[in-house]
Design a protein around this motif. Structure first.
Motif, PDB file in Angstrom:
ATOM      1  N   SER A  52     -78.457  17.800  23.110  1.00  0.00           N
ATOM      2  CA  SER A  52     -79.398  18.213  24.150  1.00  0.00           C
ATOM      3  C   SER A  52     -79.106  17.487  25.464  1.00  0.00           C
ATOM      4  N   LEU A  53     -78.647  16.247  25.399  1.00  0.00           N
ATOM      5  CA  LEU A  53     -78.292  15.527  26.619  1.00  0.00           C
ATOM      6  C   LEU A  53     -77.077  16.157  27.293  1.00  0.00           C
ATOM      7  N   ARG A  54     -76.087  16.534  26.494  1.00  0.00           N
ATOM      8  CA  ARG A  54     -74.894  17.177  27.074  1.00  0.00           C
ATOM      9  C   ARG A  54     -75.271  18.488  27.749  1.00  0.00           C
ATOM     10  N   ALA A  55     -76.189  19.222  27.159  1.00  0.00           N
ATOM     11  CA  ALA A  55     -76.653  20.465  27.780  1.00  0.00           C
ATOM     12  C   ALA A  55     -77.432  20.176  29.053  1.00  0.00           C
ATOM     13  N   ALA A  56     -78.213  19.112  29.040  1.00  0.00           N
ATOM     14  CA  ALA A  56     -79.049  18.789  30.199  1.00  0.00           C
ATOM     15  C   ALA A  56     -78.226  18.405  31.415  1.00  0.00           C
ATOM     16  N   VAL A  57     -77.087  17.709  31.204  1.00  0.00           N
ATOM     17  CA  VAL A  57     -76.277  17.243  32.333  1.00  0.00           C
ATOM     18  C   VAL A  57     -75.246  18.275  32.785  1.00  0.00           C
ATOM     19  N   LYS A  58     -75.146  19.396  32.099  1.00  0.00           N
ATOM     20  CA  LYS A  58     -74.168  20.409  32.481  1.00  0.00           C
ATOM     21  C   LYS A  58     -74.460  20.933  33.881  1.00  0.00           C
ATOM     22  N   GLY A  59     -73.475  20.861  34.760  1.00  0.00           N
ATOM     23  CA  GLY A  59     -73.636  21.341  36.126  1.00  0.00           C
ATOM     24  C   GLY A  59     -74.408  20.413  37.034  1.00  0.00           C
ATOM     25  N   VAL A  60     -74.662  19.190  36.573  1.00  0.00           N
ATOM     26  CA  VAL A  60     -75.473  18.228  37.318  1.00  0.00           C
ATOM     27  C   VAL A  60     -74.585  17.253  38.081  1.00  0.00           C
ATOM     28  N   GLU A  61     -74.999  16.919  39.298  1.00  0.00           N
ATOM     29  CA  GLU A  61     -74.245  15.971  40.128  1.00  0.00           C
ATOM     30  C   GLU A  61     -74.850  14.577  40.128  1.00  0.00           C
ATOM     31  N   VAL A  81     -75.759   7.773  29.713  1.00  0.00           N
ATOM     32  CA  VAL A  81     -74.499   7.426  30.375  1.00  0.00           C
ATOM     33  C   VAL A  81     -73.323   8.052  29.621  1.00  0.00           C
ATOM     34  N   ASP A  82     -73.357   7.973  28.306  1.00  0.00           N
ATOM     35  CA  ASP A  82     -72.284   8.554  27.501  1.00  0.00           C
ATOM     36  C   ASP A  82     -72.196  10.061  27.708  1.00  0.00           C
ATOM     37  N   ALA A  83     -73.344  10.730  27.767  1.00  0.00           N
ATOM     38  CA  ALA A  83     -73.345  12.182  27.978  1.00  0.00           C
ATOM     39  C   ALA A  83     -72.843  12.548  29.363  1.00  0.00           C
ATOM     40  N   ALA A  84     -73.086  11.686  30.353  1.00  0.00           N
ATOM     41  CA  ALA A  84     -72.726  11.997  31.744  1.00  0.00           C
ATOM     42  C   ALA A  84     -71.248  11.795  32.029  1.00  0.00           C
ATOM     43  N   LEU A  85     -70.614  10.870  31.325  1.00  0.00           N
ATOM     44  CA  LEU A  85     -69.211  10.569  31.607  1.00  0.00           C
ATOM     45  C   LEU A  85     -68.327  11.770  31.286  1.00  0.00           C
ATOM     46  N   GLY A  86     -67.391  12.022  32.185  1.00  0.00           N
ATOM     47  CA  GLY A  86     -66.457  13.126  31.980  1.00  0.00           C
ATOM     48  C   GLY A  86     -67.014  14.474  32.350  1.00  0.00           C
ATOM     49  N   THR A  87     -68.219  14.496  32.908  1.00  0.00           N
ATOM     50  CA  THR A  87     -68.802  15.751  33.400  1.00  0.00           C
ATOM     51  C   THR A  87     -68.743  15.709  34.924  1.00  0.00           C
ATOM     52  N   GLY A  88     -69.525  16.558  35.568  1.00  0.00           N
ATOM     53  CA  GLY A  88     -69.551  16.533  37.030  1.00  0.00           C
ATOM     54  C   GLY A  88     -70.512  15.522  37.607  1.00  0.00           C
ATOM     55  N   VAL A  89     -71.210  14.770  36.752  1.00  0.00           N
ATOM     56  CA  VAL A  89     -72.151  13.768  37.249  1.00  0.00           C
ATOM     57  C   VAL A  89     -71.385  12.691  38.007  1.00  0.00           C
TER      58      VAL A  89
END
Length: 280
Positions: A52-61, A81-89
């Motif tokens: 759910s965290l990975r879904a929540a941060v999808k497309g988030v800056e 923090v783990d979910a945000a790393l490697g995304t667009g955050v």
């Protein structure tokens, strides 16, 4: 897109509204999306559910990171923090607690320091907010005031730099929307040190009703908290925190709200005036 965790709480809900007022794209994360006011994008998210965290941060800056108090804070922070790393955050603005890492604040440091350190080491832009006692804690007195009962003072003459949630939110929003606060740690307090009886006196003047304060005992507080379902660990934390304040340990004032916002922080009396109806 900015993700707001803790979006149904005191500070998170103000952050969400302020972002909307500024025309920013904001997404509220909540375990119960139905509690988020209509008109906001919302995603179901749970700090203990990695998917759910990975879904929540999808497309988030940027992420406004706030978890409810307790020993779970470190786990929640690290999971986000783990979910945000490697995304667009690219940025995290974390609400921590006053005195994190300092002597006398060992319990709350244990909650917040792991997350602070992980955010600093993440390679992302970051801002850390360490607020003092919230003015909105006074809302817990409302039932006694409405019933005409005296208020129990467990703080003695100890003082806090009581800060308004709207000031915490204002610093957070500016940190989320600009780079002006990247790499900053702000200890957020109000403009004056206040004891609990001094707060009550100001509140009494605002609502136009005499209010009585009587000393409370630790045994009484322990019994009340246990009756409300608190566990022994939390009760111990509360009792230790009250003793710390009684001994003057949290008598801290800073100019960080004004440094961040270019204006002085709001007073407790102003907060009381804005929330007068809650006590009547």
């Amino acid at each position: 897109m900015i993700l707001v965790t803790g979006a149904t709480g005191t500070t998170g809900s103000i952050v969400l509204r302020n972002l909307a007022e500024k025309g920013a794209a904001a997404r509220a994360m909540a375990r119960d999306p139905g509690r988020v006011p209509a008109g906001f994008e919302v995603v179901r998210g749970d700090f203990e559910d990695a998917a759910s965290l990975r879904a929540a941060v999808k497309g988030v800056e940027a992420v406004f990171l706030l978890s409810s108090p307790g020993g779970h804070v470190a786990t929640h922070d690290l999971a986000l923090v783990d979910a945000a790393l490697g995304t667009g955050v690219r940025k995290i603005v974390k609400v921590s607690a006053i005195g994190t890492g300092e002597q006398g604040y060992e319990t709350t440091s244990g909650w917040h320091q792991p997350g602070e350190e992980a955010i600093r080491a993440s390679g992302l832009a970051w801002t850390i907010l360490r607020p003092s006692s919230f003015a909105s804690n006074a809302l817990s007195w409302a039932p006694q005031i409405q019933a005409g009962e005296p208020l129990l003072n467990h703080f003695g003459t100890g003082t806090n730099g009581v800060v308004a949630p709207r000031d915490i939110a204002a610093v957070a929003v500016d940190a989320l929307l600009t780079d002006n606060h990247d790499g900053q740690v702000y200890t957020l307090t109000g403009p004056e040190l206040l004891s609990m009886p001094e707060q009550v006196a100001q509140l009494a003047a605002v609502i136009g009703r005499p209010l009585k304060v009587i000393p409370g005992t630790d045994d009484q507080l322990r019994a009340d908290l246990l009756a409300l379902g608190a566990d022994e660990e939390f009760v111990g934390f509360v009792l230790k925190g009250y003793e710390f304040v009684r001994q003057g340990g949290n008598a801290v004032l800073t100019g960080d709200v004004e440094r961040a916002l270019g204006r002085p922080p709001g007073t407790f009396k102003a907060w009381a005036e804005q929330n007068r109806a809650a006590f009547l």
